[in-house]
Design a protein around this motif. Structure first.
Motif, short mmCIF file in Angstrom:
data_model
loop_
_atom_site.label_atom_id
_atom_site.label_comp_id
_atom_site.label_asym_id
_atom_site.label_seq_id
_atom_site.Cartn_x
_atom_site.Cartn_y
_atom_site.Cartn_z
N ASP A 38 5.96 -2.56 14.95
CA ASP A 38 5.13 -1.58 15.31
C ASP A 38 3.78 -2.16 15.43
O ASP A 38 3.11 -1.84 16.60
N THR A 39 3.33 -3.04 14.48
CA THR A 39 2.03 -3.72 14.80
C THR A 39 1.90 -4.69 16.08
O THR A 39 0.90 -4.45 16.60
N LEU A 40 2.74 -5.24 16.40
CA LEU A 40 2.96 -6.15 17.78
C LEU A 40 2.45 -5.32 18.62
O LEU A 40 1.83 -5.52 19.76
N ILE A 41 3.20 -4.08 18.94
CA ILE A 41 3.08 -3.12 20.00
C ILE A 41 1.78 -2.39 20.08
O ILE A 41 1.26 -2.38 20.87
N ALA B 186 0.71 -1.22 0.08
CA ALA B 186 -0.01 -0.08 -0.07
C ALA B 186 0.93 1.30 0.00
O ALA B 186 0.26 2.42 0.02
N GLY B 187 2.28 1.06 0.08
CA GLY B 187 3.12 2.37 -0.04
C GLY B 187 3.72 2.53 1.19
O GLY B 187 4.41 3.53 1.21
N ASP B 188 3.75 1.91 2.29
CA ASP B 188 4.31 2.10 3.67
C ASP B 188 5.71 2.21 3.35
O ASP B 188 6.61 1.26 2.75
N GLU B 189 6.52 3.21 3.75
CA GLU B 189 7.86 3.26 3.46
C GLU B 189 8.78 2.74 4.58
O GLU B 189 10.11 2.47 4.24
N ARG B 190 8.24 2.04 5.73
CA ARG B 190 8.92 1.52 6.44
C ARG B 190 9.38 -0.07 6.12
O ARG B 190 8.83 -0.58 5.28
N GLY B 191 10.47 -0.40 6.73
CA GLY B 191 10.76 -1.85 6.46
C GLY B 191 9.95 -2.95 7.01
O GLY B 191 9.03 -2.49 7.87
N ALA B 192 9.96 -4.07 6.51
CA ALA B 192 9.05 -5.07 6.99
C ALA B 192 9.15 -5.45 8.43
O ALA B 192 8.30 -5.67 9.23
#
Length: 514
Positions: A258-261, A246-252
């Motif tokens: 971040d999703t876990l937190i 979707a265009g997120d510039e963060r690494g996998a």
């Protein structure tokens, strides 16, 4: 052979081992100029053989240390049995003695002692292979770990099949993962019910832990059943791949973390940093208020703190706390040598403020040398039952194991007096073990505060400053007593009229200054 030409003694003693170490330390080693072009092939082959022999020596040394540790444990337990100490309390101080001798934590000393006891008493072939240099210490430890759920008879059978005379040749060519697979295969054939019971017990030990990581990070680890861990990792990876598409510039990896937190804390996506936390930061006023560059220490906020952080990061943590209206400052005063100022209490247990001060002095880590465990107990160096005061000088922060170990018979502790070179001028504790060995633990150096200096002053024109070696009472009292300048004196006639001065009357002496 010894440097003087004599042979090494055949018995294990300190002098013989020290001589062997001196021989190894005095060997002519390759220098920085010995490259592949300058060293012939024959010398390079000797280097390879020397690496192999030294690796075997390491295994032999580990086996010797294991036998010595077991002998020390047996002798200590026998001595305490003669003193009519309860069986469950015998040998409590031996792991700490082993750890101190091997310069590792008491926990590591206890783990080594437990493995060594199995080598010596239940797995003689593994111990012989370790002593001969065929098996490394880590691989010998795996043999103990992977057979811990078996009976003594089945463990002895695996020990003979893998490390016995018939299996040594295959053992030298076997990798570590293949070794573990072979142990598990034989264990399942000998006692499948024990293996199933071990797997069921492992599910009951699931937990979440945290340990410090470099650069102000932590490792958040979850020990869960395999199917649950694979499922959770697959969901996080799938979400990260969708976000990247979707265009997120963060690494996998960043998206997964971040999703876990966010999911654990219940935060909205993109607000992983908005979690309120409490961080105890030990920082100098020079770094916090005067743009100093001295690093700070994160005392708590994790199992044993995070450790040293740069001054810029410390100021950023404090600024974030102020922005969130969650920052508190507590002043801790130190003397020029870095010792925290003493405070005392008449209570049996350390009050909350004094306990917090002791944790800050130890920077959240156990005061025992080489122990990295977090502070769990606030302890009296000299026990309270023996007249020890509940004070800062007689207090220390210890982990549970070290606090219990010092209560074993034969252990003594005392605070190191101030001004001695042993304690480096800071809070120090001297520990004497039952064997007479002495260890001194020194509190870490706190951040340097701003040093007060004499205020600068500039004398007025024509006025003298204070004498050499003397300081003024204030910056405004300098030069208030000066010599009157001599010059022409104006003539004023004394006659009748308004210009005539009234006669001076003698005044009584003002003795109010007395």
């Amino acid at each position: 052979m010894l440097p003087g030409g004599g042979a090494l003694p055949g018995v294990v003693d300190v002098a013989g081992v020290r001589a062997l170490r001196q021989v190894l330390a005095g060997m002519i080693l390759p220098g920085a100029s010995d490259t592949a072009s300058s060293a012939p092939k024959g010398r390079q082959a000797e280097w390879v053989d020397l690496l192999a022999e030294l690796e075997a020596v390491k295994s032999t040394v580990s086996a010797t240390q294991a036998r010595l540790a077991v002998a020390l444990d047996e002798a200590s337990r026998a001595e305490e049995a003669r003193q009519h100490i309860r069986a469950e309390r015998r040998g409590r101080g031996v792991p700490s003695q082993v750890g101190a001798a091997m310069r590792c934590s008491p926990h590591a000393g206890a783990a080594f002692l437990g493995v060594a006891r199995v080598w010596v008493t239940e797995m003689p072939h593994t111990f012989d292979a370790l002593r001969a240099g065929v098996l490394s210490e880590w691989r010998a430890t795996l043999l103990v770990r992977e057979t811990s759920h078996l009976s003594t008879e089945h463990r002895a059978q695996i020990d003979e099949e893998i490390c016995g005379p018939a299996g040594l040749a295959a053992l030298t060519r076997m990798g570590t993962r293949r070794l573990v697979a072979r142990i598990k295969e034989q264990a399942a054939q000998l006692d499948v019910h024990a293996c199933v019971k071990r797997n069921a017990k492992a599910k009951g030990e699931r937990c979440v832990s945290m340990r410090p990581a470099p650069d102000l990070m932590v490792y958040l680890t979850a020990l869960v059943p395999m199917q649950q861990g694979i499922q959770a990792h697959a969901h996080l990876k799938k979400h990260a791949e969708a976000a990247k598409a979707a265009g997120d510039e963060r690494g996998a990896g960043q998206i997964m973390a971040d999703t876990l937190i966010e999911r654990v804390t219940g935060r909205d996506p993109g607000h992983a940093d908005d979690v309120p936390v409490t961080i105890n930061l030990l920082v100098s006023d020079a770094t916090l208020l005067a743009q100093g560059d001295q690093p700070a220490v994160v005392v708590e906020g994790g199992p044993a703190g995070v450790g040293t952080v740069p001054g810029v990061v410390a100021r950023e943590l404090a600024a974030n706390g102020i922005d969130a209206d969650a920052a508190w400052l507590r002043a801790i005063y130190v003397d020029p040598r870095g010792r925290l100022l003493a405070t005392t209490s008449t209570a049996r247990y350390h009050p909350q403020g004094l306990a917090a001060l002791l944790r800050a002095r130890e920077q959240g880590i156990c005061a025992t040398s080489w122990c990295d465990a977090p502070v769990r107990h606030i302890d009296h160096v000299t026990p309270h039952a023996e007249g020890g005061a509940t004070s800062l000088d007689n207090g220390q922060g210890l982990c549970a194991r070290c606090n219990h170990a010092k209560q074993a018979p034969g252990w003594t502790q005392r605070p190191v007096p101030q001004g001695t070179t042993t304690g480096e001028g800071r809070d120090s504790v001297e520990t004497v073990t039952p064997t007479g060995h002495t260890y001194v633990s020194v509190a870490p150096r706190p951040p340097e505060p701003i040093r007060e200096t004499t205020p600068a002053w500039t004398p007025a024109v024509g006025m003298n400053g204070p004498g050499q070696g003397r300081l003024p009472r204030s910056r405004y009292s300098i030069g208030c007593h000066t010599a009157r300048p001599r010059g022409a004196i104006a003539y004023r006639p004394r006659g009748r009229g308004s210009d005539r001065r009234p006669p001076r009357r003698p005044r009584r002496a003002d003795l109010a200054w007395v």
